[in-house]
Each structure stands twice: as C-alpha cells, then as structure tokens.
Design a protein around this motif. Sequence first.
Motif, mmCIF file in Angstrom:
data_model
loop_
_atom_site.group_PDB
_atom_site.id
_atom_site.type_symbol
_atom_site.label_atom_id
_atom_site.label_comp_id
_atom_site.label_asym_id
_atom_site.label_seq_id
_atom_site.Cartn_x
_atom_site.Cartn_y
_atom_site.Cartn_z
ATOM 1 N N PRO A 234 0.825 -1.215 0.000
ATOM 2 C CA PRO A 234 0.000 0.000 0.000
ATOM 3 C C PRO A 234 0.858 1.264 0.000
ATOM 4 N N GLU A 235 2.050 1.185 0.618
ATOM 5 C CA GLU A 235 2.931 2.357 0.640
ATOM 6 C C GLU A 235 3.354 2.773 -0.766
ATOM 7 N N ALA A 236 3.406 1.782 -1.673
ATOM 8 C CA ALA A 236 3.818 2.108 -3.050
ATOM 9 C C ALA A 236 2.857 3.117 -3.665
ATOM 10 N N ALA A 237 1.567 2.970 -3.346
ATOM 11 C CA ALA A 237 0.579 3.913 -3.883
ATOM 12 C C ALA A 237 0.831 5.322 -3.345
ATOM 13 N N ASP A 238 1.207 5.417 -2.044
ATOM 14 C CA ASP A 238 1.539 6.736 -1.483
ATOM 15 C C ASP A 238 2.750 7.330 -2.201
ATOM 16 N N ALA A 239 3.728 6.459 -2.457
ATOM 17 C CA ALA A 239 4.941 6.934 -3.124
ATOM 18 C C ALA A 239 4.593 7.522 -4.484
ATOM 19 N N LEU A 240 3.745 6.815 -5.236
ATOM 20 C CA LEU A 240 3.381 7.301 -6.567
ATOM 21 C C LEU A 240 2.644 8.623 -6.492
ATOM 22 N N GLU A 241 1.787 8.751 -5.475
ATOM 23 C CA GLU A 241 1.036 9.992 -5.344
ATOM 24 C C GLU A 241 1.988 11.186 -5.220
ATOM 25 N N THR A 242 2.970 11.033 -4.318
ATOM 26 C CA THR A 242 3.953 12.106 -4.147
ATOM 27 C C THR A 242 4.761 12.303 -5.420
ATOM 28 N N TYR A 243 5.179 11.180 -6.018
ATOM 29 C CA TYR A 243 6.067 11.257 -7.172
ATOM 30 C C TYR A 243 5.391 11.941 -8.356
ATOM 31 N N PHE A 244 4.128 11.563 -8.628
ATOM 32 C CA PHE A 244 3.448 12.179 -9.765
ATOM 33 C C PHE A 244 2.999 13.611 -9.452
ATOM 34 N N ALA A 245 2.793 13.913 -8.142
ATOM 35 C CA ALA A 245 2.512 15.307 -7.765
ATOM 36 C C ALA A 245 3.729 16.178 -8.095
ATOM 37 N N LEU A 246 4.901 15.579 -7.929
ATOM 38 C CA LEU A 246 6.140 16.274 -8.274
ATOM 39 C C LEU A 246 6.139 16.656 -9.759
ATOM 40 N N PHE A 247 5.624 15.732 -10.572
ATOM 41 C CA PHE A 247 5.532 16.014 -12.011
ATOM 42 C C PHE A 247 4.488 17.097 -12.290
ATOM 43 N N GLU A 248 3.303 16.940 -11.661
ATOM 44 C CA GLU A 248 2.196 17.860 -11.940
ATOM 45 C C GLU A 248 2.510 19.283 -11.469
ATOM 46 N N ASN A 249 3.055 19.385 -10.252
ATOM 47 C CA ASN A 249 3.156 20.704 -9.617
ATOM 48 C C ASN A 249 4.529 21.351 -9.718
ATOM 49 N N ALA A 250 5.552 20.546 -9.944
ATOM 50 C CA ALA A 250 6.881 21.110 -9.736
ATOM 51 C C ALA A 250 7.874 20.796 -10.847
ATOM 52 N N SER A 251 7.376 20.313 -12.001
ATOM 53 C CA SER A 251 8.315 19.941 -13.061
ATOM 54 C C SER A 251 7.922 20.585 -14.384
ATOM 55 N N PRO A 252 8.883 20.711 -15.306
ATOM 56 C CA PRO A 252 8.555 21.226 -16.637
ATOM 57 C C PRO A 252 7.566 20.274 -17.307
ATOM 58 N N PRO A 253 6.522 20.805 -17.959
ATOM 59 C CA PRO A 253 5.512 19.934 -18.546
ATOM 60 C C PRO A 253 6.077 18.967 -19.579
ATOM 61 N N SER A 254 7.097 19.389 -20.300
ATOM 62 C CA SER A 254 7.600 18.503 -21.351
ATOM 63 C C SER A 254 8.550 17.443 -20.800
ATOM 64 N N SER A 255 8.726 17.404 -19.478
ATOM 65 C CA SER A 255 9.651 16.410 -18.925
ATOM 66 C C SER A 255 9.120 14.990 -19.068
ATOM 67 N N VAL A 256 7.908 14.838 -19.610
ATOM 68 C CA VAL A 256 7.435 13.516 -20.031
ATOM 69 C C VAL A 256 8.496 12.856 -20.903
ATOM 70 N N ALA A 257 9.159 13.682 -21.706
ATOM 71 C CA ALA A 257 10.114 13.135 -22.664
ATOM 72 C C ALA A 257 11.559 13.344 -22.228
ATOM 73 N N TRP A 258 11.785 13.773 -21.017
ATOM 74 C CA TRP A 258 13.158 14.072 -20.592
ATOM 75 C C TRP A 258 13.964 12.824 -20.253
ATOM 76 N N GLY A 259 15.128 12.740 -20.862
ATOM 77 C CA GLY A 259 16.104 11.736 -20.466
ATOM 78 C C GLY A 259 17.251 12.456 -19.777
ATOM 79 N N TYR A 260 18.385 11.770 -19.617
ATOM 80 C CA TYR A 260 19.460 12.427 -18.870
ATOM 81 C C TYR A 260 19.956 13.724 -19.496
#
Lengths: 434, 278, 326
Positions: A234-260
Amino acid sequence: MIHKKTCAWTGLGLATALALSGCSAASDAADGTVNLQMVESLTNPARTDVLKGLISDFEAKNPGITVELISPPTEQADQKIQQMLQSGTGVDVLEVRDITVGPFSTNGWLYDMSDELAGWDGWDDLTVNAAKYATNADGKSYYIPYGFYGASLFYRTDLIKEAGFSAPPTSWDELLTQATALQDESKSQFGYAFRGGKNGNTNVVLAIEAYVADQIDQDNAFKLTDGSTIFAAPEAADALETYFALFENASPPSSVAWGYPEMVEGFANGSTGFLLQDPEVIATLEQAQSISVDQWTTAPMPTGPTGKAIQPMATAGWGTAESSEHKAESAKLISFLSEGDASTTFTQKNSLVSILKDAADSDFYKTGAWASYVTMNENPDTYITAVQPRDSSWWTDWIQKSDSELQQVLIGQMTQKELLASWDAYWVEKWKNA
Amino acid sequence: MIDRETRLARTIRIVFLAIWLAITIFPLYWITITSFKGPGAIFSFPLTYWPEVFSLENYVNLFSKAQFGTYLANSLVIAAVAATVATLISLLSAYVLARFEFRSKGALMMAFLVTQMIPAFIALGPLYLMMSQLGLVDNKFGLVLVYIAICIPFCTVMLRGFFANVPDALEEAAMIDGCSRLGALFRVIVPVMKPGIVAAFIFNFVNCWNELFLSVTLMNRDQNKTIPTALNGFISSFNIDWGSMSAAAVLTIIPTMVLFAFASRYIVQGLTAGAVKG
Amino acid sequence: MTSPRTETLERAATSPSAPRRPDPGTRRSQRRTFTVRKSLTILAFLSPALIFVIIFVYYPMIAGSQMAFRNWNLSNLTDTSWVGFKNFAAILTDPVFYTVLRNTAVWVVASLVPQFVIGFALALWLRRKFAFRGLYQALIFFPWAISGFLIGILFRWMFNSEFGVINDLLSKVGLTDQAIPWLADPTTAMVAIIIANVWYGVTFFTIMILAALQSVPEELFEAAALDGAGKTRTLFRITIPYIRTTLALTVLLRVIWIFNFPDIIFGMTGGGPANQTHIITTWMIATTQRGDYGQASALGLIVVGILLIFSIFYLLAIREKKAVTT
C-alpha cells in the motif's frame, strides 16, 4: 581510348584499396609478447583517456604484455561486445555490467577467474559490496567491479534559501514541498528535473523503494521480506502519489520526454532547482557557466515516511572472455586495475563510488558535492543498500515496459493504480517461472 | 531559356527558395555557433543566438585530445574508394538492366530492392563471423569491400532509372560506328548521363560517409575509426558532449559541402545541344 | 487545345527509347545471331555486382534470417531450437504491433509527400540560372551530409519545449504564446519527427529530380513554348512523362528507405511517449535491445514482406501506365 582510361582508373582504385589493407589487425608478436584486446562498454572520451594512462602504467610494469584498448561508442558497445564474444575472436578483457553478466555468463562467454585470482592480495581491500559482486552466489568470479554508480539529490542552495527553506529536503514529501515552492512557469523556473523519458523508471522505483524501506528484502530490492513485490505494498501507492505530484506541480511539462541530457541541461542552465542523478554529473556541473559552484551542492537521497531510503547499487567491472587465449595475463591486468592507485584514479576521475575500503578516509570523498555520499555510507541503517534484480535476463524487457507505462501515466493513458498492478503482476509472473 | 516568368511567379519562387534556405540552414547555424561556445556556455538560458565569446577550445580539443584528423582521413579514403568502385560496378549492372531483355530481369531488380528492405542487424552476426575468418576485421580494405557491396543495389536501381532517360539510339549508332558495347557505354552514354552518375556517386559517398553500424562492428582500433563512430562517441551514458560533438559535426559537414558544391555543377550542367534527339 | 506538333513531342517524351527500335524483322534475326554473345555480355556486366552483393549482403542476410524461426534470445543462447512461426505469432498477437503499423503508415506517407513536392519544386526552380545558384545548391543539400542519428539528437535538442530553440523562435515571432510540448505529447511528437524527416529527405528528391531533368532535351521545352503550351501543361505532359522512370524508381526507393529509417525517431523520441511514435523498424530495434533476436528478425522479415508486396504492386502499376501511354 576512353576505355583504356577507364581501365587505368579502375586499376588505380584497386591499387588504393589494396594499399589500404596494408595494416592488418594486431596479433601477438613473434618475440613472445602477449597482446591483449580489451573492450570497454560505458565509453566516454575522458574515461578512455584515463584508461589509456592506466594501461601504459600496466605495460611499463609488465614488459611482456601489451594491451590494445577498443573503445566503441557506448550506445553500440554492448552489441559489438556480444558480436565479438559470439564469434569467439578479438577479445580478451571486457567491461561486464551488472545487467550483462547474466546473459554473457549463461551463454558461456565469460571465464570464471577464481583460479587466477585465488592468490590475489587485493581481495582484502575490497568493500563488502565490491566483494559481493566480485564473487557471485555460485562462487564464480566473472568480473571485478571497478566502482559503483549511486544517486544523490543535486540542489540549488541559493534558490531554496530565497524560497525560505533553511535546509535541503530530506524526504520525498519535503522535496515535493520545496520543489513546488520553486516552480514558476511564467519565469521559466522549475522545481524538479523530472525523468519521464528513457530510464524514467529508475527514479520512480527509487521513490517506491524509499516508501517500503522497512520491509524490503536486501538481496532483492523489488521484493518485500514477506515475499510479495514492492509494487503490491500500500505504501507504493503513497509513493506514486507524491512522485506524480512532483511532475504535476513542480516539473517542466515537457519532462514527459526528458532523459538524462535534458535533466542535466535543465539543472546546468540554472532553470531547475532539484535533480536526482548519478555522481558523474558533478564534472559537467562544475563546468557550467550559468550556475557557479557555490550555488549548488548535493544532499543524500530523499527518504520515505519512515525516514529511510534504499541506495541503488549499479555497477560494472572487468572480466575475461572464455575464448581468450591469454587468461593469466588478462587476470593480471584486471587485478592491476582493481587495486591501489589504479583503482583510486579510475573511480575518482570518473566520479564513481570506490570499491576500496580505505577510500572513505580519502579527502576526495569528504569535500563538496561528494560529502553526501559519505553521509549515506556512514549511515547504512538510514540509507540501506539493497540489490535490484538487474542481473535478471528480462531486465531490459522490464526497463522498456516500465518506461513506456510510466509515460502512459504521465500522458493520462493509465492510472497510477493500473501501473502498480501491472508491475506487480509482471514480477510475480517472472519469479513464478524462474 | 525561352519561357518567360511572370512577376508573380518570380516572387513566389524567390520567397519559397529563401524560406527553404532559412529552414535548411538554421540547424547548421545552430550547430556552428554551438561549436564556438565554451564548454560552460552551451547550456546558457535564455538562449543566445550569437556566442558572447568565440572560443576555439572545442576544435582544439578534437585534434589534441582525440585523433580527429585520423578519423577524417579514414572516412575520406574509405568513402571515396568505395563510392567510386560501387558507381563503376553499378554502371555496368544498371546498363544491362536498362538495355537488355532477359527472363530473370524482373527477379534481379527485386533481388536488388530486397537488400534495401532488410534491416542490417539480421546480417550483422554472420557478416562479422565471415569477416573475422577472412582476417578482414579492423581492416580498412574489409570495410571498403562491405561498403561497395551495400552501395551497389541502390546505385544500380538509381542508375537504371537514368539509363531509361537516354535513348538507346545513341549507343546503337556508336556501335554501328564500330565501338564495342563497353566502349559505347563509356564513350557515348556516360558523358550524356553525367548528372545521374554524379548524383549516384554523391549518394554512395554520403551513405558510406555516414555509415555507423558496420563501422562500429568491423573496426576496433582508434587508427581505423571513421567519423560517425567518433561523433557517436561524444554521447556517453550521462552526458552529451555538445561542444565537441558540434565542432566535430561542422568539420564533418565541410568536406561533404565542398563535394556538393563541386558536384552540383555537373548535376545542372545540362546537355550539349543536339546530343540527344528523341 | 494543342497543335499536332506538341502532340508528337508529348508522345516522344512519353517513351524516350521507343522511337528508334528497329523493325521487328531485323530484330528477330539479330536476336538469334547474338544470343550467346548477348548472354555473355549480360553475365560479364552483371557479375561484379552480383559477386559483391551475394558475398557481402545476401549470404549474411540469409544466414541471419534463420534466427526468425528459432528461439534466439541473447539472454540465453544455450537453447536455440527451431520454433517454426512462433516468433511471427507472438508479434501478430501483440496489440502494440498494430499501433506501430498505423504509425509506420503515417510516418511514410506524411514524410514522403512533402519531401517529394518540395523536392520537385526546388529541382524545377534550380534548373533556372540565378546568382549564387551553386552556393544555394550546396547549402540546401547540406542536410544529407549529416547522419540520421545526429539529426535525431540535434532536433531533440531543438524541439525541447522549455529550452529548445524552436519554441523560442516561435514565441519571438509571435506564432505561439505558450510553449508547445513537442516531444511530450503523442500527436505533436509525431509532427516533430515528421518535420525532421522532411527537412532531411527533401535533398534526396531535389538531387535526383534535378539530375533527371538534365536529360530532358531543351528542344522539347523550346518547341512546347513556341506552340504556346502553358507551363503547367508542359510540366505534366512533357517534363514528368519524360523522366517518369526516374521519378517512379526514386519514389519507390524513398518509400523503402523511409520505412526502414529508424535513426531520426530513435534519436528524437525513442518511440515515446508511451510507444506512440514507434514505427516497425524502431520497434524492431527495441526488440533487439531486449535481446530477442528471434522476434526482431521475424519483424525484419515482416518488413521485407510488406515492402516486397508493395514494390511488386507498385512496379506493376507503373508498367500498366506505360502500356497505356505508349
């Protein structure tokens, strides 16, 4: 007449062609000198230079042996190495990675160096982790690691101070808070260099592992001590929530395609506040003009709710081909590279975590951006080392699957729940069959 | 040229040519200015369209740290030899396919086309094995042989198309005048087909010049490396060395551009009046 | 309305090699006399090409193709038993394969048509002399001078929506007020890779068509112009028919090449986001990266099958047209 002229030109062409063949492949000289063919995989020009220097030191100490270093571009290297191994020609010493050792040894391409290395006095100097990889569970030595790739959190000291934070984030939740505070799209200021493109799975897995750190099986970081996968917790679901919130709220939108390259560029050009990356990035960032060295440093990896994180252990090293006719000399070269100054030079110049016990005492690892690695190594109960199943024969299949499904979540074609269910089912299935 | 152009047509033409030129060379411009930026300035943001400081560091590094001169020379020699031989051989096979009727002709054309359809990796394993048994691995001559072979099918199909535009009356006349078939081909048809042949040579040259996979597979030592291998070497697991790579790319483009400039004169040269009368 | 003279010209243009055929009688007797000699000539002219292609292309190709019918996975080569069509079945039952097929069709058509149209227009306009034509040609030929992989990563860099030069230029010109998330969205990612491919491929058509146009006798144009045939009419009734074979073969080669051209896509998107820009050949590379050479080879043979069927129909279609016009 024209006919004759044509013939002459054709003849000239053939002559040139024959002249080209004048230099044929290197082979052992008649005087008994042994020529070793050595191939690297994770090639980069700076590293090749370091390696060439070490090789000439080795040749100076061993007059009867010469080493020919072959440096293919890294993206094509493993395929070339496979070709060489499969044909059984042209390679004595090769770079073996934790993700290639499984297939290579299964196919009988790697030589077990146990006998040659039985009397090697470098064994005692290896760290526990290095020794674990140098001799596998079956007691075979297919390769000696040259160093470890670890991850740490690069952050902008000036930006977080401006945003009112006195210290870097220690947990994923704090990272989300701080990165969100930094994000201001209208000014092209972003919080976190999100990895959505190639190998995007690595960072999401790090987040999940941190959230289940208390129950993780240290010998298999994808497994909990109760035998289920980390994706089912169940903790994995919490981890994803935080992780994808990082994408939604705090990352460049095009980072969907970002590699190194994009992640590193985003941090190096000063527009992104946080970056979770390998220490190899330190060298690139030190050169960057947009941010000066006192504007950034590293912090230990973010932890989960229970204050713990899992250190990923990625490694590669040197091994010998089964088809080599110079196994003793190959082992000599490998042991030379795996001990003392040669090893230290190689790891420090390439920003790797050392395989040697006494490296932790060296000043190199105590200063600047490296300090966080020492912190992590000195607190093994907080920063737990657990081995990801990177030697599974289906590892590259997993990478492709997980990268693709991560992007599906990011572009809204899959839910977080479906993602976890799919990953759980995948590993349950694989372990059942194995 | 007799036909006249209306003012509108002329304006459209010039505007179109100008826009296309801008679109085409912008990436070239971008690579070039990147190559003159110092290592730290490459990631400057907001973007700068003109380097603040011109630095030759990237170029100097190519020759001091890497043996870029050697790679350039290797690529030039290998591509030039392979493209020349392949064009000559293809001229013969294309001629036969264009001028003779025989039963297996259609199948032969297909056999040439199939080589363009099949992905290279399928052949890579057996090819490597064969080349290493022949002692041709890490050998420029070996790579030239393979490049000739991979150029021939495409080049043959291409030249066959150009032969079709040349009336066969031309060489029939020459043969009546006592030329051998080969003589007629080289003395009469080749001059008329010069634009097509030059185009075919360019394509062969450029394909060899840019070829990566076979070169990586078959070449080992630094002294035998070609340009594409070196260019790809600037991409490592954790970094793309944009500075070195763009400098190397600029140096790679220059010889091809010179070739294009030189060859394009032949391509648009046109026919001497009266050479072909339908 | 056309004058009889133009009609004759048009007929001449349709089949440049037709009018000079000797009459059937002499032709038949010639054929009998020279059969042996003819076969020898054919053989002699073809053998260098055949020897090279058979040894260095066909032998390794056929030797390698057997992987498609075997369990050939690099992660375990201890068991490479024959499995018949199992690899093909695995591909055809994978739903992703059909997405990939659709993408391939879009990729080929949407790249080919603009390449051809722009390439043709450039070739026609470059026929005309103008100041700095040589320099202009050398400059617009330049995309061909770079390898596909380099174009891929260069365009990936330029299409980056936050730091890339393309969005920066678009907003400076005022075409967009918001950054286009080029490579992050399946549709715009497809558009981006096709733009890169068009940029790259126009040169091919320009060079080929320009070279072919040189073989069109100036007299044809002059005569057409004298007869008052319009520009468009001259183009469609004289120019295009005259270089028809070159055009047809160029298009065919280009279709095959675009189909088999993974370099740009691999550099730019790697097939992403979420497999939405994978074409068959990039999908095949991804399969080899998983080590499954059996399935990848099967995919390769499927590619050959599709292109072979296409080529046969295509060549038949051109031949029919030829029969109608002559």
